[in-house]
Design an enzyme around this catalytic site. Structure first.
Site, PDB file in Angstrom:
ATOM      1  CB  CYS A  73      -5.605  -8.416   4.886  1.00 17.02           C
ATOM      2  SG  CYS A  73      -3.803  -8.483   4.910  1.00 17.02           S
TER       3      CYS A  73
ATOM      4  CG  HIS B  65      -2.443 -12.441   5.350  1.00 18.32           C
ATOM      5  ND1 HIS B  65      -3.318 -12.052   4.359  1.00 18.32           N
ATOM      6  CD2 HIS B  65      -2.562 -13.790   5.460  1.00 18.32           C
ATOM      7  CE1 HIS B  65      -3.938 -13.120   3.867  1.00 18.32           C
ATOM      8  NE2 HIS B  65      -3.503 -14.199   4.527  1.00 18.32           N
TER       9      HIS B  65
ATOM     10  CB  CYS C   6      14.204  -9.206   6.681  1.00 17.93           C
ATOM     11  SG  CYS C   6      14.138  -9.415   4.891  1.00 17.93           S
TER      12      CYS C   6
ATOM     13  CB  CYS D 152      12.240  -2.898  -8.491  1.00 11.12           C
ATOM     14  SG  CYS D 152      12.891  -4.175  -9.545  1.00 11.12           S
TER      15      CYS D 152
ATOM     16  CG  HIS E 139      14.293  -7.919  -8.807  1.00 11.33           C
ATOM     17  ND1 HIS E 139      14.775  -6.840  -9.522  1.00 11.33           N
ATOM     18  CD2 HIS E 139      14.561  -9.014  -9.561  1.00 11.33           C
ATOM     19  CE1 HIS E 139      15.310  -7.260 -10.651  1.00 11.33           C
ATOM     20  NE2 HIS E 139      15.202  -8.580 -10.703  1.00 11.33           N
TER      21      HIS E 139
ATOM     22  CB  CYS F  30      -1.153  -8.383   1.887  1.00 13.78           C
ATOM     23  SG  CYS F  30      -1.341 -10.070   2.506  1.00 13.78           S
TER      24      CYS F  30
ATOM     25  CB  CYS G 259      -4.529 -10.112   0.231  1.00 12.27           C
ATOM     26  SG  CYS G 259      -4.921 -10.393   1.951  1.00 12.27           S
TER      27      CYS G 259
ATOM     28  CB  CYS H 185     -20.844  55.120  -9.010  1.00  7.58           C
ATOM     29  SG  CYS H 185     -20.243  56.781  -9.282  1.00  7.58           S
TER      30      CYS H 185
ATOM     31  CG  HIS I 233     -21.649  56.817 -13.526  1.00  7.23           C
ATOM     32  ND1 HIS I 233     -22.063  56.640 -12.229  1.00  7.23           N
ATOM     33  CD2 HIS I 233     -22.046  55.713 -14.200  1.00  7.23           C
ATOM     34  CE1 HIS I 233     -22.690  55.479 -12.123  1.00  7.23           C
ATOM     35  NE2 HIS I 233     -22.685  54.890 -13.308  1.00  7.23           N
TER      36      HIS I 233
END
Lengths: 93, 512
Positions: free
Chosen positions: B6, B8, B62, B67, B72, B95, B98, B168, B461
């Site tokens: 994107c 960004h 950074c 999570c 967070h 992102c 977006c 056979c 056979h």
């Protein structure tokens, strides 16, 4: 510091191995294809611009319930084994 | 969704390049070294709540882990205005401007390279990836727009074979090999590449698979295969009736030698094998047989492991039957009545007798000893040969007793670690070493082909029952193919029995 079982597995690289095993098992049993189809359906119904989060919310429980018990059992067993093996190693050193 | 990221992300890449992503990926998504794994184990925790799960993300700007489930990482993005984050489970980029994950071709290439490196650093072979057609394959698919769909009642993969005059024995072995699932996958995936296609038996087998799966229903004539076998295994040449078992082993041997000659590294090695050969034949058919000779004086054990392609099982009464393993067993007994009986007998410790004293490596004296055979390493396809033809100095005869065999077979009781545990005292640490992975492995097999011999020793056979599409059975009698019931298969006499392992383990040095 006490290491958690999760940390033990990550450190030894076992977690990567187990993750890979899980990935292959899920492909083998057709789970991946199934979930893919479910996702396609949802995207068709809700339009292309559906976000990952929205998709995830709709798929997760259905996908989880489709994981075969044998796969769960095998993983559980292998995780146990790896943890026991790591414990043994610690005792020896 | 495109794979050009994107605006960004592109701005970020223009300013800082792909290095930040690469570093995060190689340490915390798929660790490419031991050092990285230790770092990941210790520091991959949400900086706010200390969770290691709940969709942990790393800030791309950074050093911050947060999570997603408890919000967070979102919080961090908002307060710091760091709007790009990497998902630490899969390596995808989120992102926040977006409001979704974005795909970037350049970064996907980085991620792929990292996966390979991780797999290598753990000696796991290559990680699984979904198939993406190469340019060449895209071309092929475009040129051949007709797709073949295998439906439930499809008879694709079934073809009769013309009898070329007592051939056979060859026809039934070819039917069994063609319907060996892993061998089929190998050949239909075009895995055999050959510099000498004209005289190569493997190429001939490869083209046979193409013929079987071409959709054509007319019976095939195997004159070229027959000729190649005659040239490569001279003892089978001529128009006489041959033993199907002998032909089976000779065929595997010829194929194995061919593969070995032009071997290339197989990308997916299925499991260790005692031959140390990567060829497809050894990957599928080779197992390891452990032989423990125990000295009766000092209890010293001498162990050897030999590769095997098949297991020949005695059918006569236990005492004094012909063949090399004619020694007396501890428990005398009648003739076996089932495959399990035969296997139990095969892996039982037998007394070598007072006339066959062996020098013991442990106490250096000639002593009476016992010998026991067990399965050290199971092959993917277990082939059992019921010794129905008895050749002795007095007479040759065919043993036609009924031996029952199951559709599903668990080989666990015949494994080295199991058998030795119950019987003679194996070294305790040896036991542990095996037990670690062997005790939990899955050793279940399912029947996929049975070869029968009808008639007497002189004139007979061969026919084959083969399984197709998971649970459909067919009887192959030269050019005639008829549908069969499982019951017909399980009540047939049985001469060669082929079982396929149900669960495959991956990777040679795999830790899993």
């Amino acid at each position: 510091m006490k290491t958690s079982p999760h940390q033990t597995l990550v450190k030894a690289g076992d977690r990567d191995g187990l993750k890979e095993l899980l990935r292959r098992r899920l492909v083998e049993c057709g789970w991946r294809d199934e979930v893919k189809l479910i996702c396609k359906e949802i995207i068709k119904e809700n339009g292309q611009d559906i976000t990952y989060d929205a998709l995830l919310a709709m798929v997760t429980s259905r996908a989880r319930s489709r994981v075969p018990d044998v796969v769960k059992k095998e993983l559980l067993q292998k995780i146990k084994n790896q943890l026991l093996a790591q414990e043994e190693k610690l005792k020896l050193t | 969704m495109s794979d050009h990221g994107c605006i960004h992300l592109n701005n970020f890449k223009a300013a800082k390049g792909i290095q930040p992503y690469k570093v995060i990926h190689s340490f915390f998504v798929t660790s490419t070294s031991n050092e990285a794994r230790v770092r990941k184990a210790v520091s991959c925790l949400c900086h706010t709540c200390k969770s290691y799960k709940d969709r942990l993300h790393s800030c791309l700007h950074c050093i911050f882990f947060g999570c997603y489930v408890k919000g967070h990482i979102q919080e961090h993005a908002k307060t710091k205005k760091h709007f790009l984050a990497v998902d630490l489970c899969y390596g995808n980029i989120l992102c926040f401007q977006c409001g979704d994950y974005v795909y970037d071709r350049e970064l996907l290439v980085v991620a792929k390279a990292q996966w390979s490196e991780t797999a290598k650093s753990l000696s796991l072979g290559e990680f699984y990836r979904t198939w993406e057609p190469s340019l060449y394959e895209v071309e092929l698919l475009k040129k051949n727009p007709r797709r073949r769909r295998v439906v439930e009642n499809s008879t694709i993969g079934l073809r009769g074979l013309i009898n070329l005059g007592s051939t056979c024995f060859m026809n039934c072995i070819v039917q069994a090999l063609i319907h060996t699932p892993l061998l089929r996958d190998y050949f239909l995936a075009d895995r055999h590449h050959c510099p000498q296609p004209n005289r190569c038996l493997v190429c001939e087998v490869s083209s046979l698979f193409q013929e079987f799966y071409s959709g054509n229903k007319a019976p095939l004539i195997l004159h070229k295969l027959l000729h190649l076998i005659w040239t490569h295994a001279r003892h089978l040449a001529g128009y006489e009736q041959q033993d199907a078992h002998e032909f089976f082993i000779a065929t595997l041997d010829v194929l194995h030698r061919h593969c070995e000659q032009y071997s290339q590294v197989a990308p997916l090695i299925v499991k260790d094998n005692p031959h140390h050969c990567n060829c497809i034949i050894d990957q599928i058919f080779t197992g390891g047989l452990q032989s423990d000779v125990v000295c009766q004086a000092c209890n010293g054990v001498s162990t050897t492991i030999d590769p095997f392609w098949d297991i020949s099982l005695d059918l006569g009464p236990t005492a004094g039957s012909g063949g090399p393993s004619s020694g007396l067993s501890k428990e005398g007994g009648g003739a076996p009545t089932s495959l399990l009986d035969c296997l139990e007998r095969f892996t039982r410790a037998e007394h070598l007798g007072s006339s066959a004293k062996i020098k013991c490596n442990n106490c250096q004296t000639y002593q009476e000893s016992t010998k026991q055979l067990t399965m050290k390493q199971l092959p993917i396809v277990a082939s059992f040969h019921l010794k129905r033809f008895e050749h002795s100095s007095i007479q040759d005869k065919k043993i036609s007793t009924f031996i029952s065999f199951p559709e599903q077979l668990d080989m666990t009781p015949f494994m080295s670690h199991r058998r030795n545990g119950n019987n003679n005292s194996a070294a305790p640490n040896g036991l542990h070493k095996n037990g670690e992975d062997a005790a939990f492995s899955d050793n279940r097999y399912s029947l996929f082909a049975v070869i029968n011999h009808e008639g007497s020793l002189e004139t007979g056979h061969y026919t084959a029952f083969i399984r197709q599409q998971r649970d459909q059975w067919f009887k192959c009698d030269d050019h005639l193919i008829t549908r069969a019931r499982l019951k017909d298969v399980l009540t047939s006499e049985g001469y060669l029995l082929f079982y396929h392992k149900q669960i495959l383990e991956y990777g040679r040095n795999s830790k899993v």
